[in-house]
Design a protein around this motif. Structure first.
Motif, PDB file in Angstrom:
ATOM      1  N   LEU A 179      -7.646  12.650  12.901  1.00 35.58           N
ATOM      2  CA  LEU A 179      -6.623  13.308  12.086  1.00 35.58           C
ATOM      3  C   LEU A 179      -5.398  12.414  11.892  1.00 35.58           C
ATOM      4  O   LEU A 179      -4.854  12.322  10.787  1.00 35.58           O
ATOM      5  N   LEU A 180      -4.965  11.761  12.956  1.00 32.70           N
ATOM      6  CA  LEU A 180      -3.799  10.878  12.845  1.00 32.70           C
ATOM      7  C   LEU A 180      -4.105   9.674  11.956  1.00 32.70           C
ATOM      8  O   LEU A 180      -3.223   9.169  11.264  1.00 32.70           O
ATOM      9  N   GLY A 181      -5.355   9.216  11.964  1.00 31.10           N
ATOM     10  CA  GLY A 181      -5.747   8.093  11.121  1.00 31.10           C
ATOM     11  C   GLY A 181      -5.690   8.421   9.638  1.00 31.10           C
ATOM     12  O   GLY A 181      -5.595   7.526   8.797  1.00 31.10           O
ATOM     13  N   LYS A 182      -5.739   9.692   9.293  1.00 29.66           N
ATOM     14  CA  LYS A 182      -5.684  10.112   7.890  1.00 29.66           C
ATOM     15  C   LYS A 182      -4.262  10.195   7.351  1.00 29.66           C
ATOM     16  O   LYS A 182      -4.062  10.301   6.140  1.00 29.66           O
ATOM     17  N   LEU A 183      -3.269  10.156   8.248  1.00 29.07           N
ATOM     18  CA  LEU A 183      -1.879  10.219   7.800  1.00 29.07           C
ATOM     19  C   LEU A 183      -1.467   8.894   7.175  1.00 29.07           C
ATOM     20  O   LEU A 183      -1.862   7.832   7.642  1.00 29.07           O
ATOM     21  N   PRO A 184      -0.657   8.943   6.135  1.00 29.41           N
ATOM     22  CA  PRO A 184      -0.194   7.685   5.538  1.00 29.41           C
ATOM     23  C   PRO A 184       0.796   6.994   6.477  1.00 29.41           C
ATOM     24  O   PRO A 184       1.568   7.641   7.184  1.00 29.41           O
ATOM     25  N   ALA A 185       0.744   5.678   6.494  1.00 30.65           N
ATOM     26  CA  ALA A 185       1.658   4.900   7.335  1.00 30.65           C
ATOM     27  C   ALA A 185       3.047   4.925   6.702  1.00 30.65           C
ATOM     28  O   ALA A 185       3.185   4.632   5.507  1.00 30.65           O
ATOM     29  N   PRO A 186       4.088   5.278   7.469  1.00 35.56           N
ATOM     30  CA  PRO A 186       5.431   5.307   6.889  1.00 35.56           C
ATOM     31  C   PRO A 186       5.926   3.890   6.577  1.00 35.56           C
ATOM     32  O   PRO A 186       5.696   2.964   7.348  1.00 35.56           O
ATOM     33  N   HIS A 187       6.567   3.723   5.455  1.00 31.40           N
ATOM     34  CA  HIS A 187       7.176   2.452   5.033  1.00 31.40           C
ATOM     35  C   HIS A 187       6.156   1.316   5.042  1.00 31.40           C
ATOM     36  O   HIS A 187       6.428   0.206   5.491  1.00 31.40           O
ATOM     37  N   PHE A 188       4.969   1.575   4.540  1.00 32.14           N
ATOM     38  CA  PHE A 188       3.878   0.607   4.604  1.00 32.14           C
ATOM     39  C   PHE A 188       4.258  -0.722   3.943  1.00 32.14           C
ATOM     40  O   PHE A 188       4.068  -1.797   4.529  1.00 32.14           O
ATOM     41  N   ASN A 189       4.795  -0.676   2.726  1.00 32.61           N
ATOM     42  CA  ASN A 189       5.130  -1.912   2.003  1.00 32.61           C
ATOM     43  C   ASN A 189       6.213  -2.710   2.712  1.00 32.61           C
ATOM     44  O   ASN A 189       6.127  -3.937   2.815  1.00 32.61           O
ATOM     45  N   GLU A 190       7.234  -2.017   3.220  1.00 29.89           N
ATOM     46  CA  GLU A 190       8.314  -2.701   3.918  1.00 29.89           C
ATOM     47  C   GLU A 190       7.797  -3.370   5.188  1.00 29.89           C
ATOM     48  O   GLU A 190       8.177  -4.495   5.518  1.00 29.89           O
ATOM     49  N   ARG A 191       6.915  -2.661   5.910  1.00 31.03           N
ATOM     50  CA  ARG A 191       6.370  -3.217   7.142  1.00 31.03           C
ATOM     51  C   ARG A 191       5.493  -4.433   6.848  1.00 31.03           C
ATOM     52  O   ARG A 191       5.495  -5.409   7.606  1.00 31.03           O
ATOM     53  N   GLN A 192       4.740  -4.385   5.750  1.00 28.59           N
ATOM     54  CA  GLN A 192       3.921  -5.537   5.377  1.00 28.59           C
ATOM     55  C   GLN A 192       4.791  -6.748   5.064  1.00 28.59           C
ATOM     56  O   GLN A 192       4.466  -7.866   5.462  1.00 28.59           O
ATOM     57  N   THR A 193       5.898  -6.524   4.358  1.00 33.71           N
ATOM     58  CA  THR A 193       6.802  -7.626   4.008  1.00 33.71           C
ATOM     59  C   THR A 193       7.412  -8.241   5.258  1.00 33.71           C
ATOM     60  O   THR A 193       7.454  -9.473   5.401  1.00 33.71           O
ATOM     61  N   ILE A 194       7.878  -7.394   6.187  1.00 32.01           N
ATOM     62  CA  ILE A 194       8.469  -7.892   7.432  1.00 32.01           C
ATOM     63  C   ILE A 194       7.428  -8.678   8.227  1.00 32.01           C
ATOM     64  O   ILE A 194       7.713  -9.766   8.746  1.00 32.01           O
ATOM     65  N   HIS A 195       6.215  -8.144   8.316  1.00 32.40           N
ATOM     66  CA  HIS A 195       5.156  -8.824   9.066  1.00 32.40           C
ATOM     67  C   HIS A 195       4.845 -10.188   8.454  1.00 32.40           C
ATOM     68  O   HIS A 195       4.677 -11.187   9.169  1.00 32.40           O
ATOM     69  N   ALA A 196       4.768 -10.248   7.126  1.00 32.18           N
ATOM     70  CA  ALA A 196       4.492 -11.518   6.452  1.00 32.18           C
ATOM     71  C   ALA A 196       5.595 -12.532   6.732  1.00 32.18           C
ATOM     72  O   ALA A 196       5.311 -13.712   7.012  1.00 32.18           O
ATOM     73  N   ASN A 197       6.850 -12.098   6.673  1.00 26.71           N
ATOM     74  CA  ASN A 197       7.972 -13.008   6.941  1.00 26.71           C
ATOM     75  C   ASN A 197       7.970 -13.499   8.393  1.00 26.71           C
ATOM     76  O   ASN A 197       8.241 -14.672   8.649  1.00 26.71           O
ATOM     77  N   LEU A 198       7.665 -12.602   9.322  1.00 25.52           N
ATOM     78  CA  LEU A 198       7.617 -13.012  10.726  1.00 25.52           C
ATOM     79  C   LEU A 198       6.454 -13.968  10.985  1.00 25.52           C
ATOM     80  O   LEU A 198       6.577 -14.908  11.779  1.00 25.52           O
ATOM     81  N   THR A 199       5.335 -13.742  10.327  1.00 21.06           N
ATOM     82  CA  THR A 199       4.179 -14.623  10.491  1.00 21.06           C
ATOM     83  C   THR A 199       4.507 -16.025  10.001  1.00 21.06           C
ATOM     84  O   THR A 199       4.147 -17.022  10.642  1.00 21.06           O
TER      85      THR A 199
END
Length: 101
Positions: A56-76
């Motif tokens: 059930l928790l896996g079906k919930l949308p991830a909050p701030h998905f795009n922002e988190r992807q951008t931060i992760h890419a910059n940190l990488t």
């Protein structure tokens, strides 16, 4: 002087056992004006196991998905620089709200 509001008195033990004899208050009805006949003990109980909860928790949308992807890419991209600075003895200062784990 200001008059303080007080909550309605709590029912006695006998009144709680026999709700039909309890005093009626404005809090006894639902917003539609109908009194509910269901008791907490009558409500269906379904306990989730760990697998069901994870699904059930896996079906919930991830909050701030795009922002988190951008931060992760910059940190990488800057990982090598951070690693070099930390291995050289520099410190890191963390600020902001939330846990610093």
């Amino acid at each position: 002087k200001k008059k303080l509001r007080t909550n309605p008195p709590s029912p006695t033990l006998e009144e709680a056992k026999t709700p039909e004899k309890a005093k009626k208050t404005k809090h006894d009805t639902t917003p539609l004006g109908k009194k509910s006949s269901m008791l907490v003990g009558d409500m269906p109980r379904h306990v989730l196991n760990g697998r069901e909860l994870t699904e059930l928790l896996g079906k919930l949308p991830a909050p701030h998905f795009n922002e988190r992807q951008t931060i992760h890419a910059n940190l990488t991209k800057s990982h090598a620089t951070w690693r070099s600075l930390l291995l050289s003895g520099f410190s890191v200062v963390l600020y902001g709200f939330g846990s610093k784990r």
